[in-house]
Motif scaffolding. Structure first.
Motif, PDB file in Angstrom:
ATOM      1  N   SER A 140      16.754  81.772 -56.510  1.00  0.00           N
ATOM      2  CA  SER A 140      16.306  82.887 -57.347  1.00  0.00           C
ATOM      3  C   SER A 140      17.131  83.393 -58.614  1.00  0.00           C
ATOM      4  O   SER A 140      16.920  84.085 -59.418  1.00  0.00           O
ATOM      5  CB  SER A 140      16.279  84.191 -56.116  1.00  0.00           C
ATOM      6  OG  SER A 140      15.560  83.766 -55.126  1.00  0.00           O
ATOM      7  N   LYS A 141      18.525  83.025 -58.275  1.00  0.00           N
ATOM      8  CA  LYS A 141      19.325  83.337 -59.642  1.00  0.00           C
ATOM      9  C   LYS A 141      19.030  82.446 -60.592  1.00  0.00           C
ATOM     10  O   LYS A 141      19.108  82.881 -61.909  1.00  0.00           O
ATOM     11  CB  LYS A 141      20.817  83.184 -59.390  1.00  0.00           C
ATOM     12  CG  LYS A 141      21.284  84.379 -58.271  1.00  0.00           C
ATOM     13  CD  LYS A 141      22.750  84.323 -58.192  1.00  0.00           C
ATOM     14  CE  LYS A 141      23.130  85.268 -57.091  1.00  0.00           C
ATOM     15  NZ  LYS A 141      23.998  84.836 -55.783  1.00  0.00           N
ATOM     16  N   LYS A 142      18.604  81.277 -60.269  1.00  0.00           N
ATOM     17  CA  LYS A 142      18.224  80.179 -61.446  1.00  0.00           C
ATOM     18  C   LYS A 142      16.702  80.345 -61.927  1.00  0.00           C
ATOM     19  O   LYS A 142      16.593  80.427 -63.248  1.00  0.00           O
ATOM     20  CB  LYS A 142      18.389  78.756 -60.917  1.00  0.00           C
ATOM     21  CG  LYS A 142      18.259  77.485 -61.716  1.00  0.00           C
ATOM     22  CD  LYS A 142      18.573  76.229 -61.087  1.00  0.00           C
ATOM     23  CE  LYS A 142      18.265  75.095 -62.064  1.00  0.00           C
ATOM     24  NZ  LYS A 142      19.040  75.138 -63.239  1.00  0.00           N
ATOM     25  N   PHE A 143      16.020  80.806 -60.899  1.00  0.00           N
ATOM     26  CA  PHE A 143      14.507  80.919 -61.388  1.00  0.00           C
ATOM     27  C   PHE A 143      14.168  82.413 -61.016  1.00  0.00           C
ATOM     28  O   PHE A 143      13.406  82.590 -59.858  1.00  0.00           O
ATOM     29  CB  PHE A 143      13.511  79.837 -60.746  1.00  0.00           C
ATOM     30  CG  PHE A 143      14.009  78.413 -61.165  1.00  0.00           C
ATOM     31  CD1 PHE A 143      13.794  78.166 -62.284  1.00  0.00           C
ATOM     32  CD2 PHE A 143      14.560  77.582 -60.180  1.00  0.00           C
ATOM     33  CE1 PHE A 143      13.882  76.833 -62.793  1.00  0.00           C
ATOM     34  CE2 PHE A 143      14.734  76.240 -60.627  1.00  0.00           C
ATOM     35  CZ  PHE A 143      14.657  75.900 -62.115  1.00  0.00           C
ATOM     36  N   PRO A 144      14.598  83.492 -61.661  1.00  0.00           N
ATOM     37  CA  PRO A 144      14.455  84.651 -61.000  1.00  0.00           C
ATOM     38  C   PRO A 144      12.861  84.995 -60.801  1.00  0.00           C
ATOM     39  O   PRO A 144      12.339  85.925 -60.094  1.00  0.00           O
ATOM     40  CB  PRO A 144      15.142  85.712 -62.187  1.00  0.00           C
ATOM     41  CG  PRO A 144      15.643  84.895 -63.199  1.00  0.00           C
ATOM     42  CD  PRO A 144      15.453  83.512 -63.068  1.00  0.00           C
ATOM     43  N   ASN A 145      12.077  84.533 -61.557  1.00  0.00           N
ATOM     44  CA  ASN A 145      10.676  84.882 -61.517  1.00  0.00           C
ATOM     45  C   ASN A 145       9.765  84.088 -60.409  1.00  0.00           C
ATOM     46  O   ASN A 145       8.759  84.170 -60.348  1.00  0.00           O
ATOM     47  CB  ASN A 145       9.625  84.708 -62.838  1.00  0.00           C
ATOM     48  CG  ASN A 145      10.220  85.492 -63.882  1.00  0.00           C
ATOM     49  OD1 ASN A 145      10.873  86.570 -63.619  1.00  0.00           O
ATOM     50  ND2 ASN A 145      10.456  84.953 -65.124  1.00  0.00           N
ATOM     51  N   PHE A 146      10.458  83.367 -59.901  1.00  0.00           N
ATOM     52  CA  PHE A 146       9.862  82.246 -58.867  1.00  0.00           C
ATOM     53  C   PHE A 146       9.509  83.179 -57.543  1.00  0.00           C
ATOM     54  O   PHE A 146      10.302  84.156 -57.142  1.00  0.00           O
ATOM     55  CB  PHE A 146      10.734  81.259 -58.429  1.00  0.00           C
ATOM     56  CG  PHE A 146      10.210  80.150 -57.608  1.00  0.00           C
ATOM     57  CD1 PHE A 146       9.191  79.143 -58.146  1.00  0.00           C
ATOM     58  CD2 PHE A 146      10.129  80.392 -55.984  1.00  0.00           C
ATOM     59  CE1 PHE A 146       8.451  78.207 -57.092  1.00  0.00           C
ATOM     60  CE2 PHE A 146       9.269  79.463 -55.127  1.00  0.00           C
ATOM     61  CZ  PHE A 146       8.727  78.223 -55.891  1.00  0.00           C
ATOM     62  N   ASN A 147       8.113  83.114 -57.075  1.00  0.00           N
ATOM     63  CA  ASN A 147       7.639  83.899 -55.894  1.00  0.00           C
ATOM     64  C   ASN A 147       7.800  83.133 -54.606  1.00  0.00           C
ATOM     65  O   ASN A 147       7.139  82.320 -54.204  1.00  0.00           O
ATOM     66  CB  ASN A 147       5.954  83.998 -56.319  1.00  0.00           C
ATOM     67  CG  ASN A 147       5.553  84.801 -55.426  1.00  0.00           C
ATOM     68  OD1 ASN A 147       6.131  85.396 -54.433  1.00  0.00           O
ATOM     69  ND2 ASN A 147       4.178  85.194 -55.582  1.00  0.00           N
ATOM     70  N   PHE A 148       8.642  83.755 -53.731  1.00  0.00           N
ATOM     71  CA  PHE A 148       8.938  83.071 -52.389  1.00  0.00           C
ATOM     72  C   PHE A 148       8.138  83.851 -51.378  1.00  0.00           C
ATOM     73  O   PHE A 148       8.488  83.904 -50.196  1.00  0.00           O
ATOM     74  CB  PHE A 148      10.532  83.453 -52.182  1.00  0.00           C
ATOM     75  CG  PHE A 148      11.491  82.390 -52.641  1.00  0.00           C
ATOM     76  CD1 PHE A 148      11.394  81.017 -51.887  1.00  0.00           C
ATOM     77  CD2 PHE A 148      12.320  82.450 -53.659  1.00  0.00           C
ATOM     78  CE1 PHE A 148      12.081  79.791 -52.330  1.00  0.00           C
ATOM     79  CE2 PHE A 148      12.960  81.471 -54.111  1.00  0.00           C
ATOM     80  CZ  PHE A 148      12.955  80.109 -53.474  1.00  0.00           C
ATOM     81  N   THR A 149       7.185  84.781 -51.821  1.00  0.00           N
ATOM     82  CA  THR A 149       6.649  85.733 -50.792  1.00  0.00           C
ATOM     83  C   THR A 149       5.556  84.902 -50.038  1.00  0.00           C
ATOM     84  O   THR A 149       4.975  84.127 -50.376  1.00  0.00           O
ATOM     85  CB  THR A 149       5.901  86.848 -51.599  1.00  0.00           C
ATOM     86  OG1 THR A 149       4.907  86.344 -52.542  1.00  0.00           O
ATOM     87  CG2 THR A 149       6.787  87.849 -52.098  1.00  0.00           C
ATOM     88  N   PHE A 150       5.723  85.428 -48.795  1.00  0.00           N
ATOM     89  CA  PHE A 150       4.764  84.917 -47.874  1.00  0.00           C
ATOM     90  C   PHE A 150       4.372  86.209 -46.862  1.00  0.00           C
ATOM     91  O   PHE A 150       5.232  87.219 -46.790  1.00  0.00           O
ATOM     92  CB  PHE A 150       5.221  83.894 -47.034  1.00  0.00           C
ATOM     93  CG  PHE A 150       6.699  84.287 -46.354  1.00  0.00           C
ATOM     94  CD1 PHE A 150       6.758  85.037 -45.153  1.00  0.00           C
ATOM     95  CD2 PHE A 150       7.775  83.814 -46.854  1.00  0.00           C
ATOM     96  CE1 PHE A 150       7.839  85.406 -44.581  1.00  0.00           C
ATOM     97  CE2 PHE A 150       9.029  84.304 -46.225  1.00  0.00           C
ATOM     98  CZ  PHE A 150       9.102  85.156 -44.891  1.00  0.00           C
ATOM     99  N   GLN A 151       3.322  85.923 -46.162  1.00  0.00           N
ATOM    100  CA  GLN A 151       2.891  87.199 -45.413  1.00  0.00           C
ATOM    101  C   GLN A 151       3.615  86.792 -43.931  1.00  0.00           C
ATOM    102  O   GLN A 151       3.640  85.939 -43.597  1.00  0.00           O
ATOM    103  CB  GLN A 151       1.104  87.084 -45.176  1.00  0.00           C
ATOM    104  CG  GLN A 151       0.375  87.424 -46.285  1.00  0.00           C
ATOM    105  CD  GLN A 151      -0.540  86.824 -46.303  1.00  0.00           C
ATOM    106  OE1 GLN A 151      -1.070  85.832 -46.690  1.00  0.00           O
ATOM    107  NE2 GLN A 151      -1.638  87.715 -45.543  1.00  0.00           N
ATOM    108  N   GLU A 152       3.966  88.056 -43.374  1.00  0.00           N
ATOM    109  CA  GLU A 152       4.533  88.167 -42.095  1.00  0.00           C
ATOM    110  C   GLU A 152       3.508  88.037 -40.940  1.00  0.00           C
ATOM    111  O   GLU A 152       3.535  87.316 -39.823  1.00  0.00           O
ATOM    112  CB  GLU A 152       5.527  89.005 -41.865  1.00  0.00           C
ATOM    113  CG  GLU A 152       7.044  88.539 -42.346  1.00  0.00           C
ATOM    114  CD  GLU A 152       8.096  89.688 -42.103  1.00  0.00           C
ATOM    115  OE1 GLU A 152       8.272  90.023 -41.046  1.00  0.00           O
ATOM    116  OE2 GLU A 152       8.617  89.829 -43.307  1.00  0.00           O
TER     117      GLU A 152
END
Ligand SMILES: [Mn+2]
Length: 328
Positions: free
Chosen positions: A69-81
């Motif tokens: 996330s530091k290298k690619f701040p816009n990358f979306n790691f979101t998922f649904q719980e």
């Protein structure tokens, strides 16, 4: 993998509401496979809903996600719980073919339609909902991410750079930095990297800082290791709360066994050198699958077992079966 297989799989998913998920505490390969496959489906099936659910990330994955996330701040790691499963038509399960490891199936009918994409040895359990015709289970791949990458290629989707970094990271971790890889692994890596990615940058993302308490735990585990010698092979058995048998291999054992207990639950992780597997036919994944009253599996040189209460019994069975293979 045959092209017709991928085509049939993609055709089947057309016009369906999709959910992607993976095993508990997703490792980097599981997380990358899920996230990249979601990107692929969203682009290939633009009018369909694609959900992604994880029960959480492993410790190693979390530290990777931080660096990434530091290298690619816009990358979306979101998922649904949590996902409302009532409007899901098909569940695609990546990096596992065992529903015991899939959290959402804890309270679910096993007959909800699902397909496996995986590189672990096929359990061949007959789940009523598994559309086995479309399963892509190939244990000659060192990671699920490679199978996912081949699907993306078939969809003619050009994967953005961060996703490529993620896939390469997954392939390197799951192949033990190519120790368990083959020529196909290297070809896939080359296709993902092209001229756009620098492999040294990926290695930086995967560097793991070990904190003091973990170092002490490892040293203590080495102090109490039990040595079993069969001919010229050395087996090491020890107890440690975090699950890594590879430290025993680094020290010089041919087979490493680490037992971790948490109240009545236990986990046994095993590793073996490639040499011993090739010379003796040792296959830890197959041995572990034969152990009574426990759950597990894996590859020839790396496998894990989970169980409750009877840790001594499982450990004895495991050691006996390894000895049997080595004596013959
Ligand atoms: Mn994997």
């Amino acid at each position: 993998m045959p092209n017709s297989k991928k085509e049939d799989f993609l055709n089947f998913l057309k016009e369906k509401n999709l959910l992607i998920t993976t095993h508990n505490l997703a490792d980097i390969d599981a997380a990358a496979s899920g996230i990249v496959l979601k990107y692929c489906f969203e682009n290939y099936f633009p009018n369909q809903t694609v959900h992604l659910t994880f029960s959480g990330f492993s410790k190693h994955t979390k530290s990777f996600v931080n660096k990434f996330s530091k290298k690619f701040p816009n990358f979306n790691f979101t998922f649904q719980e949590n996902v409302d499963l009532s409007d899901i038509d098909v569940i695609v399960i990546v990096d596992s073919n065992n529903l015991d490891q899939i959290k959402i199936f804890d309270n679910l009918d096993l007959d909800i339609p699902h397909i496996f994409i995986d590189h672990h040895i096929n359990l061949r359990k007959n789940y009523p909902g598994n559309i086995s015709l479309f399963n892509m289970i190939f244990d000659n791949y060192s990671s699920t991410s490679e199978i996912v990458f081949e699907i993306i290629n078939d969809c003619n989707i050009n994967l953005p750079i961060p996703y490529r970094y993620f896939l390469v990271s997954a392939i390197l971790t799951d192949s033990g930095f190519l120790k368990y890889g083959n020529t196909g692994t290297i070809k896939n890596l080359n296709n993902i990297l092209q001229d756009q990615l620098e492999i040294q940058d990926v290695l930086l993302l995967l560097e793991r800082e070990v904190d003091l308490s973990e170092k002490i735990a490892r040293i203590k585990a080495l102090q109490r290791v039990k040595l079993i010698r069969i001919n010229n092979w050395l087996i090491g058995v020890t107890h440690l709360s975090s699950f890594t048998a590879s430290i025993l291999i680094k020290v010089g054992f041919d087979v490493g066994i680490v037992v971790s207990e948490d109240k009545s639950d236990y986990r046994i992780t095993t590793r073996a050198k490639k040499q011993i597997c090739l010379k003796t036919g040792l296959h830890l994944g197959k041995i572990i699958r034969e152990i009574n009253n426990a759950n597990g599996g894996g590859h020839d040189g790396a496998a894990t077992l989970n169980g409750k209460n009877d840790v001594k019994e499982s450990l004895n069975q495991l050691i006996d079966k390894i000895k049997e293979t080595l004596i013959n």
